[in-house]
Write an enzyme that holds these catalytic residues in place. Structure first.
Site: not given
Ligand code: ATR
Length: 269
Positions: A16, A66, A156, A237
């Site tokens: 988007k 990223k 993690k 979100g």
């Protein structure tokens, strides 16, 4: 001269970001063009190099690049360093500045758009993957009373917490989780993608709590449905998406945009 930007990822068709940045540019009178670029999985660097050769001024970077964008940058903001990942690049001649606006996008949406204070709140973060790594620093900056991090694979979560050893962050086991209540619960797992529920129970939501799913465009996820049944307020979100874009826009253009109309546009699908 029109300044050139893009979002780079794989896949990218669903992004988007072009819609959002084009709306910001129109509303705040900025002469930019913004495209989508699909980078082959093994050719992130070459793809960005080629984009820069076209005179580009900056790029957003999304899954799965990223971490490669972090390596690609020649200079990093403090928050990018802390998260170990970059979602925004700015090209200044030979310098490539790497920033990460995901964390500030989340906290701005919670505080400014939803009107919920993180300061002194008991916060639970679900997940310890890339999405969670990107927001822990920004959450801690708001000084919550605690930040518990729960992950299906506990090690993690422990690894993520170890990066913030002098803080209120701690890795919580699912046994301990059963006994605790939180004011803000953020779902940073990818469970919503497959309409699964991360390990969470109705008793985890304190009265008047906020349930925030970093996922968007999925309607009420299993997580948000559960939260709503307990009486918690639910948010997806979309606001974070708009706010992280607004912060990237500020980095590139020096202009602070208002996100309300973009959030409305995105929420309407
Ligand atoms: P992202 O970049 O979206 O964070 P990721 O780095 O692959 O993607 O991390 C996915 C996160 O969602 C992880 O915390 C993962 O838990 P594990 O570390 O145990 O794999 C979590 N996750 C994915 N599916 C899940 C599910 N069905 N229930 C609970 N947690 C889930």
């Amino acid at each position: 001269m029109t300044d050139l930007y893009a979002v780079i990822g794989n896949p990218i068709a669903h992004s988007k970001s072009p819609l959002i940045h084009t709306a910001f540019a129109r509303d705040f009178h900025q002469d930019i063009s913004y495209e989508r670029i699909l980078a082959p999985l093994d050719k992130f660097r070459e793809t960005v190099d080629a984009f820069r050769l076209r005179g580009a001024r900056g790029a957003n970077v999304t899954v799965p690049f990223k971490f490669e964008a972090y390596e690609y940058a020649t200079k990093l903001t403090e928050r990018a360093k802390a998260s170990g990942a970059v979602n925004t690049l700015r090209f200044d001649g030979g310098e490539i500045l790497g920033d990460n606006t995901d964390g500030i996008g989340l906290t701005r949406d919670i505080i400014e758009n939803l009107g919920v204070q993180i300061a002194d709140a008991r916060v639970l973060l679900l997940g310890a993957g890339g999405a969670a790594f990107g927001v822990v620093g920004a959450l801690l900056e708001q000084r919550p009373s605690t930040l518990a991090i729960a992950n299906r694979t506990h090690e993690k979560a422990a690894k993520l917490v170890a990066k913030y050893s002098d803080s209120v962050a701690y890795a919580i086991t699912f046994a301990d989780l059963l006994r605790q209540q939180f004011d803000i619960v953020v779902n940073a797992t990818s469970a919503s993608l497959s309409d699964e529920l991360p390990l969470i129970s109705p008793s985890n939501f304190a009265p008047n709590s906020l349930a925030y799913d970093m996922m968007y465009g999925k309607g009420d996820t299993a997580f948000l449905q559960l939260a709503k049944r307990t009486g918690a307020r639910a948010a997806d979100g979309v606001g974070m998406l708009a706010e992280q874009a607004a912060e990237a826009f500020f980095l590139w253009r020096g202009v602070r945009v208002k996100t309300a109309s973009v959030i409305t546009m995105l929420s309407q699908g």
